[in-house]
Design an enzyme around this catalytic site. Structure first.
Site, mmCIF file in Angstrom:
data_model
loop_
_atom_site.group_PDB
_atom_site.id
_atom_site.type_symbol
_atom_site.label_atom_id
_atom_site.label_comp_id
_atom_site.label_asym_id
_atom_site.label_seq_id
_atom_site.Cartn_x
_atom_site.Cartn_y
_atom_site.Cartn_z
ATOM 1 N N GLU A 83 -1.714 -9.418 3.229
ATOM 2 C CA GLU A 83 -1.693 -10.020 4.567
ATOM 3 C C GLU A 83 -3.085 -10.403 5.043
ATOM 4 O OE1 GLU A 83 -1.740 -5.477 5.412
ATOM 5 O OE2 GLU A 83 -1.050 -6.867 3.863
ATOM 6 N N HIS B 155 -3.554 -5.252 0.129
ATOM 7 C CA HIS B 155 -3.086 -5.786 1.413
ATOM 8 C C HIS B 155 -3.153 -7.312 1.401
ATOM 9 C CE1 HIS B 155 -2.774 -2.025 3.786
ATOM 10 N NE2 HIS B 155 -3.677 -1.586 2.915
ATOM 11 N N CYS C 227 0.840 -1.198 0.000
ATOM 12 C CA CYS C 227 0.000 0.000 0.000
ATOM 13 C C CYS C 227 0.880 1.255 0.000
ATOM 14 C CB CYS C 227 -0.980 -0.034 1.166
ATOM 15 S SG CYS C 227 -2.368 1.130 0.981
#
Length: 545
Positions: free
Chosen positions: A519, A517, A383
Site C-alpha cells: 500500500e 506493505h 504483514c
C-alpha cells in the site's frame, strides 16, 4: 537554485496542510517543475515509529527505511516522488543529534542554545539534499502559537532573510468558520492567526482559507485588508468531495498561479492535468462496486490505515469500480460461534487482513483467514495478515499450538522474531530485548518470485521485485515444507532464500499474503498491481454472489 515554499497552519489543527502541500506540489509538477516536499514535526519523539496509531495514525515508511509522518504518504501519492529519510525531521531528532555533538565536545565549550544551534540544525535540514529542484515545499506541523513549533518558525524567519529575494514564499493555511446561529462566515480567527504569525517575524504571502461555505469577494477583501495581502492571494479552499478533487479545485481558484506570481513567475507553462482528469473521472463515474471487509485492530481510527484505504481506492480506479470498505474489529470474532463470523463476512466480496502489532485481535484475524480459505472468497494478507494466514494453515495441517512468539511462548513458533537479516549495507543484527524505535526490518528489500506463480503474473512476469517492509517478526522457514504440503505455496523469498516474503494458494480464486506493505507504493495514477488484482478478483466474486 531551489525556491522554498514554507507552509504553516493556524486557528485549529487538521486543516489539511499536508493535503494542501501535496496538491500544490502536484500542480507545480504538472507545469513541468521538479518538486520535493518536506515535513517538520515539532514533537519530541525521534520519529513516529514508537507512537500508537491512535495517537498519530499510520507510520509511513520510505525506501531508505525512515519511519515518517503519514503526510509523506500524501506527498508520494500526489507527486509520485519517492520520499527519503531527509524529508522528515522532528524536534526529537534535532535535539538528539545536538546533544550527541555536545557530549562529544563538538561545540568546543560553547553554551548550546536554541538559537543558534537548534535553529541552525533545522535550517541545515531544510537546505540539505536538494538535487536540482525547482521548488522545495516545507510543511511545518502543528499550529502557529504552539510552544513546540517556535524553533521551526524562527528557523523559517531566518531563512527568509538569508536566502535570495524572491527565493522564499510563505503560505498560511487557516480557517474561516461559519457560525450557523448568526448565518455568517467569520474572518476574525484568520486575522488573529496571521497576527500571531507576524509576531514571530513571518509575513504570509498567500492565505489558503478553509471554509464550509463559499467566501464572498467582500470577505476576501476584508481578510486581505486586515492581513496585508492582495485579495487574489486570499485563496478559498472549500471542502472537496474527494481528496483527489483537491488539486483540480485548488487550480481552479488560482492557488498555483498566485504562488508562481509570488516568485515573480508570470510566464509558466499551463499545467497538464490529464492524469488528474482521468483519476477524477474514474472516481466519480464507476461502472460497478465491490465491498471489501478489512479485519484489523485499529479500525476505530481510519488514519491508522491511511495508505491502505487509499490503495484500495486505487485498486478501484484501476478497475473503474467503487470500493466500499467495511472496517471490522478483529476482536469481535473472538469467542463467537461460526454463524456470527459468517453473518459478518458473507456479504464481503473480498477480505483483507492488514498489518498490526500485538496479540489483541489475532484469533479473529485467523478466523477471517479460515473463512476466506474455506468459502473461496478473495483474500489479501499484509504483514501480520500473511503471518496469520500461515498460522491458520499450520493449524489446519495439525500443528494445533501454531502461533507467533510475538504473542508469547509457544511450542510451534510458526512466526518468530528476526534478529539477523541481509541488507544492501550488509548483515543487520538486532537484540530481542533491545530498543523498539528504528529496530525493525525497515525500508525497501528485494524478493525473488517463483516462475509461473500467481504472484509473478500479478507483477507482469517479474522475477524480482522491491517492496517496503516494517516488521520485527517473520514466518519461520522450517515450516515451509509442511505448509506447502497443506496447499500454501511460498512463491516469494528473500534473495538469500531465508525469509518468506509471499504466500499464495493455487487452488483458490485469489489468496495472497505478503510480508511487505504494498500500500505504501500505490498511486492514484499508478495503482499497485496487488491492489488492482485483488479488486479485480473481488469484482469477479461480486458477480458470482
Amino acid at each position: 537554485m531551489a525556491r522554498y515554499i514554507f507552509i504553516t497552519g493556524g486557528v485549529v489543527s487538521s486543516l489539511g496542510k499536508g493535503l494542501m502541500a501535496a496538491s500544490l506540489a502536484a500542480l507545480l509538477q504538472a507545469r513541468g517543475y521538479k518538486v520535493r516536499i518536506r515535513k517538520f514535526d515539532p514533537y519530541l519523539n525521534v520519529d513516529p515509529g514508537t507512537m500508537s496509531p491512535y495517537q498519530h495514525g499510520e507510520v509511513y515508511v520510505t525506501d531508505d527505511g525512515a519511519e515518517t509522518d503519514l503526510d509523506l504518504g500524501h506527498y508520494e501519492r500526489f507527486t509520485g516522488v519517492s520520499a527519503r529519510q531527509s524529508d522528515n525531521i522532528t524536534s526529537g531528532r534535532v535535539y538528539r543529534d545536538i546533544i550527541a555533538k555536545e557530549r562529544r565536545g563538538d561545540y568546543l565549550g560553547a553554551t548550546v542554545q536554541v538559537i543558534p544551534h537548534v535553529t541552525d540544525a533545522i535550517k541545515a535540514f531544510a537546505l540539505d539534499d536538494q538535487d536540482d529542484l525547482d521548488f522545495m515545499l516545507c510543511e511545518i506541523g502543528g499550529t502557529v502559537g504552539d510552544i513546540e513549533s517556535l524553533p521551526f518558525m524562527e528557523a523559517i524567519r531566518q531563512l527568509r532573510n538569508e536566502l535570495e529575494p524572491m527565493q522564499t514564499l510563505s503560505v498560511h493555511v487557516t480557517l474561516v468558520p461559519y457560525i450557523a446561529a448568526a448565518g455568517e462566515l467569520k474572518t476574525k480567527p484568520t486575522q488573529h492567526s496571521v497576527r500571531e504569525l507576524a509576531s514571530l517575524g513571518i509575513k504570509p504571502d498567500v492565505l489558503l482559507c478553509r471554509a464550509e461555505h463559499p467566501i464572498p469577494d467582500s470577505e476576501r477583501q476584508k481578510i486581505a485588508n486586515f492581513c496585508n495581502v492582495r485579495k487574489e492571494a486570499v485563496i478559498p479552499a472549500l471542502d472537496a468531495p474527494s481528496i483527489y478533487s483537491v488539486p483540480m479545485q485548488y487550480h481552479q481558484v488560482g492557488l498555483d498561479a498566485e504562488v508562481l506570481r509570488g516568485f515573480g513567475i508570470t510566464d509558466a507553462p499551463a499545467p497538464d492535468l490529464t492524469s488528474w482528469d482521468d483519476v477524477t473521472d474514474r472516481y466519480f463515474n464507476p461502472e460497478g462496486e465491490v465491498t471489501i471487509g478489512v479485519v484489523g485492530k485499529y479500525v476505530g481510527l481510519p488514519d491508522a490505515y491511511k495508505s491502505l484505504n487509499e490503495a484500495l481506492v486505487h485498486g478501484g480506479l484501476a478497475n473503474r469500480v467503487k470500493v466500499n470498505i467495511k472496517w471490522i474489529d478483529a476482536e469481535v470474532f473472538e469467542g463467537e460461534d461460526e454463524s456470527a463470523i459468517v453473518a459478518a463476512l458473507e456479504p464481503m466480496h473480498g477480505i483483507l487482513v492488514p498489518g498490526g502489532f500485538g496479540e489483541r485481535g489475532s484469533e479473529g484475524k485467523i478466523e477471517s483467514v479460515k473463512f476466506a480459505r474455506t468459502r473461496r472468497v478473495p483474500f489479501f494478507g499484509i504483514c501480520l495478515g500473511m503471518q496469520m494466514a500461515c498460522v491458520e494453515s499450520a493449524r489446519e495441517a495439525g500443528f494445533d499450538a501454531a502461533s507467533s512468539t510475538e504473542f508469547g511462548e509457544t511450542s510451534e513458533p510458526v512466526v518468530g522474531i528476526i534478529t539477523e537479516w541481509m541488507s544492501e549495507e550488509g548483515i543487520q543484527e538486532r537484540e530481542e530485548g533491545g530498543d523498539l524505535g528504528g529496530t525493525m526490518r525497515l525500508g525497501a528489500y528485494e524478493a525473488k518470485l517463483s516462475a509461473n506463480s500467481h504472484i509473478s503474473q500479478i507483477y507482469g512476469g517479474a522475477e524480482t521485485i522491491s517492496e517496503r517492509h516494517r516488521h520485527r517478526y517473520e514466518v519461520n522457514a522450517r515450516y515451509i515444507d509442511p505448509l506447502e504440503r497443506q496447499g500454501l505455496v511460498f512463491s516469494g523469498l528473500s534473495p538469500d532464500g531465508l525469509l518468506p516474503e509471499i504466500v499464495e494458494r493455487p487452488d483458490h480464486p485469489w489468496f495472497v499474503g505478503v510480508q511487505f506493505h504494498p500500500e505504501l507504493k500505490s498511486r492514484p495514477f499508478d495503482p499497485h498491481p496487488l491492489f488492482a488484482g485483488f479488486i479485480a478478483a473481488a469484482l469477479k466474486q461480486s458477480r458470482l454472489v
